[in-house]
Scaffold this motif. Sequence first.
Motif, PDB file in Angstrom:
ATOM      1  N   ILE A 674       1.022  -1.342   0.152  1.00 34.98           N
ATOM      2  CA  ILE A 674       0.010  -0.010   0.095  1.00 34.98           C
ATOM      3  C   ILE A 674       0.794   1.215   0.049  1.00 34.98           C
ATOM      4  N   THR A 675       0.428   2.090  -0.948  1.00 39.77           N
ATOM      5  CA  THR A 675       1.207   3.314  -0.950  1.00 39.77           C
ATOM      6  C   THR A 675       0.390   4.626  -1.035  1.00 39.77           C
ATOM      7  N   LYS A 676       0.798   5.815  -0.494  1.00 40.20           N
ATOM      8  CA  LYS A 676       0.130   6.933  -0.551  1.00 40.20           C
ATOM      9  C   LYS A 676       0.166   7.557  -2.051  1.00 40.20           C
ATOM     10  N   ILE A 677      -0.919   7.875  -2.595  1.00 43.76           N
ATOM     11  CA  ILE A 677      -0.833   8.608  -3.836  1.00 43.76           C
ATOM     12  C   ILE A 677      -0.301   9.918  -3.845  1.00 43.76           C
ATOM     13  N   TYR A 678      -0.449  10.834  -2.793  1.00 45.23           N
ATOM     14  CA  TYR A 678       0.334  11.920  -2.776  1.00 45.23           C
ATOM     15  C   TYR A 678       1.181  11.722  -1.433  1.00 45.23           C
ATOM     16  N   PRO A 679       2.370  11.357  -1.523  1.00 46.79           N
ATOM     17  CA  PRO A 679       3.119  11.185  -0.450  1.00 46.79           C
ATOM     18  C   PRO A 679       3.816  12.457   0.030  1.00 46.79           C
ATOM     19  N   TYR A 698     -11.768  14.820  -2.693  1.00 47.72           N
ATOM     20  CA  TYR A 698     -11.248  14.140  -1.612  1.00 47.72           C
ATOM     21  C   TYR A 698      -9.931  14.756  -1.353  1.00 47.72           C
ATOM     22  N   LEU A 699      -9.741  14.775   0.267  1.00 48.68           N
ATOM     23  CA  LEU A 699      -8.520  15.305   0.697  1.00 48.68           C
ATOM     24  C   LEU A 699      -7.189  14.290   0.285  1.00 48.68           C
ATOM     25  N   LYS A 700      -6.187  14.904  -0.274  1.00 43.60           N
ATOM     26  CA  LYS A 700      -5.244  14.238  -0.607  1.00 43.60           C
ATOM     27  C   LYS A 700      -4.316  13.506   0.272  1.00 43.60           C
ATOM     28  N   TYR A 701      -4.250  13.998   1.690  1.00 40.25           N
ATOM     29  CA  TYR A 701      -3.469  13.478   2.552  1.00 40.25           C
ATOM     30  C   TYR A 701      -4.037  12.104   2.925  1.00 40.25           C
ATOM     31  N   TYR A 702      -5.075  11.741   2.759  1.00 37.88           N
ATOM     32  CA  TYR A 702      -5.817  10.554   3.023  1.00 37.88           C
ATOM     33  C   TYR A 702      -5.723   9.564   1.887  1.00 37.88           C
TER      34      TYR A 702
END
Length: 871
Positions: A674-679, A698-702
Motif C-alpha cells: 500500500i502506498t500514498k498517492i500523494y506522499p 477528497y483530501l489528498k493526505y488520506y
Amino acid sequence: MRCTVAELLRVSASLFLALALSGAALAQDSTFEGSGSKGQPDMTDVSGPAYCLTNHNIGRIVLGVSNWARIGRLDEVPFIDYFTGLRVYNLQMPKGSVTNYLWKGGLWVGAVVGRDTLVSCATDVNNRYREINPDQAPFGNMIRRSIIHPEWPGFADAVSEQDFVSMATDTNIYGNKYPSFDALDGRAHKPLPISVTQKSYAWSYDYASDFVLFDWGIRNIGTKAMKDVYIGLYMDFDCHIDRLNPYAQNSIPGSYIKPITEGRDDLTGYLFASPASYQQCNFLDTVRMAWTTDNNGDPGSNGMAVPGVVGVRFLGPYSEMMQTSYNWWVFNYNAYLDYGPQKIVNYRFMGGGTGTPVGDRSKYAMMRNGEIDFDQSQTAQILPTDRTWIAADYNLGYSLVRGGDNQFVLSLGPFQLGPGQSVQIPWALVGGENFHEDPYDFMRYMQFQYNPFLFYQHCNFAEFSKNAVWASWVYDNPGVDTDGDGYFGKSRICVTDSAMVGGVWQPSVAETTYYEGDGVPDWRGAEPPFPPHVWVYPQYNALRIRFNGQRSETSKDVFSNILDFEGYRVYISRDERESSYSLVASYDRENYDKWVYNPNLKPVAGFELKGIPMTLPQIRCLYGQLGDPCNDSTFDPLKFTRPYPYQSPLYPDSIFYFTKHDYNASKLGVNTPITKIYPDAPPPSAPPLPSDYTDDGYLKYYEYQMVIDSLLPTVPYWVSVTAFDFGSPSSGLEPLESGKTIQAVSAFPDGSRDTVVSQRKVYIYPNPYRIDDPYRRKGFEGRTQPDRSDDRVRAIYFANLPPKCTIRIFTLDGDLVRQLDHDFDPSDPNASHDKWDMITRNTQMIVSGIYYWTVQDDKGSVQIGKLVVIM
C-alpha cells in the motif's frame, strides 16, 4: 380427582370433534401452510396494504423482515428485497451458506378490551392469516437508514449499520390479503386496535454480527382501555439445508440417519443463565433465551450441515419486572398427538389438542399462564405420575425427544394501556454457531440411551450465550450513565487478594465490572472506524485499488473519545461470501503494547496488559536515556522481553516489557504494498485549502492505492478495503474491523475503461459453450448460488462492452432469442461486462445450435458475432 393423561386427551379429542361438527372447524383452508400452497400477493397493488420485504444481511446472519412485524416465511409475497431487488431469505446462518434456521415468526399482542379477550397476530399458527398489516403505499413503505451511509435519507437518526423502520396496524378486517377467522369462537377477527412501529438494527462488528435487535412500539389507538396486555414472540424456527421447496427431503451425503423432512427434527428449550468468568471469579449472566436447534446438526461426510442454534430474548427492564412465559408445542392434525407441555393446574384444551393454540382465547391463555416449559428433550422424563406437568403419551414422548416440528411463544406482561398509551418492547434474535460439536452425541445420548443431561453436557452453549449477552450490552451499555442521573448500572466485584486486618480477612485487591446498563437504552456498541471510500480501476490482469481514509482516521471511539484508528486491510475474493475473502495487504501504525508485572495477579503473579497501545515517540519520551529522551533513537522497546524486562531506575518495582501491537507494517511501499498517492501532501489545514483536495473532492493526505496483479481477465473479483482499530487490549476487547462485505466492489481485470471504450471490440466467452465442461466447478458459474440447479446458473459473458448498449441474440433464421439492455454508469468497473443466463425471452432454456449476437451502442454502431452452444 386427578385425570390421567389419556382421559384428558380423550376429552380434548371429543371437544375437537364437537367444534368441527359445529362449523367452527380447525382445519385450515386453502391457505394452510402445511399443504404446500404458495400464494403470491401483489406488493404493487395500491388498493391494499404496501407489503414490503428486505434483508438484514450486514452481519453473519441474513434475516428476512417485513413491514408488518413478521420475520421469515416471506415467500407468500414475492420474496424480493424492497431496496435491492435481490432475494429475501428466511434466516441464513452463516451468511453465504445454504443453512436455514427459520420458517416464520412475529408479534402477538393479547388484551382484555371491555368484555372481549382479543389477540392481534402478525402471523398465525399453521396458516397464512395476518391481522397486523401495513398501510397503503407510500405511507406503509419501509424506511432504510445507516450510520455508514450519510447519503441515505434519515442518516442523522440512524442507529446501526443497517436500520429498517416500518409501521403497521390492526384496525380493520377489510382489504387484507389473508383476513383471519377465529375457529374456536366461530367469528371473524376483531381488531384490538393497535399500531406497531418496528425498528430493527444490525451490525457487521465481530461481537455484534450474530444478532439482530428489534424495538417494537405498541400503541393503543382505540377509544377503550386495554387491560392485562401480553406481548408474545411467536417463533417457528426450522433448522435445515435451504431448499426452494421447504417440503423436500434432506439429502446429506454420508449421513448415518435416514433422510427426514426438513425442519421436522428440531429441539427447543429455554436457557435461564450462562457462566461468566472474570479473572478467577465465576458469575452467571442471565439470558432468558428461548432457543431451537436441529437435533443432531445433520451430520454428513463433510461435517455437520446445521450445527448452530438460534433463539430470541426480551431486552430491557421489562424482561425482569414482568412475568415471562415460554410455551412450546408440536402441531398435529390428530388432537391426541397435538402436544405441548401444560401444568396440571393450568390445563386447557387449546382447540387442537394440548399444544397448538387456536383462537384468541387460547392464545391469550397461553401468553398469560406464566409457565416456563421444560425442554423438548426432557418430554419422555415427564411421567403420568408427575405432580406438576401433564405427561405426553409414552410413544409420543419418546418421539418428541428425537425432534419435531416445534413452535413456541415467548411472552411478557401484563401491561395496562389506556387510549393513546404505548409501550416499547425491545428484543433480540440471536444465533450461535458450533452448538453441535460431535456428530455422534445425539445418537449416543438420545437414541442408544436416553439421557438429556449428558446430551446437554456435550452441547456448546458458549458462543450462543456470549452473543445473547452482547445483544443486551449493545441495547443498554454497562457502566454508561445514559441519562446523567449518576447511576451506571449493575456491577460485580471480583476480589483477587485479601489481607488480615484486626484478625479478620479483608479484601485488599478487587476489581469492579459492570454487567448491566442503567436501564436507559443506548442501542450502541463499540464501533470500528468507518470503512474508507473505495474505487477499483481495471487493468489488464490486474486491479488498481484506490481508497480514501479521511473518515476512517478521524473518527473517535464512542466510549473512550480517543482516535483509535490502527490501520487498513485489503482483501480479494471470487464471490461475495465473507468467508471467501483473502487478505492481500495490510497497513497498520507503529505502536506497542505494554505488559506490566503484577505481583498480586491471581492465581499466580505475572505480567498483564495495561492501557492502550503506545507510539514509539511516546515510549521514548517516557523511557529514553539521553539528555533529551524524546530524541533517544537508540531506545528500542522490543529489546525488552518477558525474560528480560525493563526495570525503571527511579521506581524499581516498575517492571514491564513491550510487544508489537499488530504487525507494525507501517512503512508504506516498503513492508506493505500500500502506498500514498500523494506522499508529499501535508496534513490538511483547518479549514482545508483548495489545493488540499483531489479533482473529485477528497483530501489528498488520506489517499492510498495498491495494485493486485496476476489475475484472470475473464472472471469477476470482489475487492474490499476495511479499517480497524486497536481495540481495548487491557479489557479483552479485540480490535474491531469494519465488515468485509459492506462496501465490496466487483470488477473484471480486463483493461482500463478508456481502452475498452476506444477499442469497442466486443467478445464473448465461453465460446463454444459445452454442457460437459464443468464451468461451475471452475468457478465461472453459480459461485454464490449453491441452492440453484446447474441449469439456473449457466452464463455466457460479454466483454469490452460500451457502457450503454443493447445486446441481442438471434437464431440462424433471424428469430430473436433474447434482448439484454446494458446500461451502466461509465465509472462503474463492471460497465464493460454483462452476462446472459441462456434463457430465452419466453423463459425457456436454449437448445444446441449456432446463434448470432449483436451489440448496438447508443450511437447506432453495431458489432456482430457467432455463438456455438453444445447442450
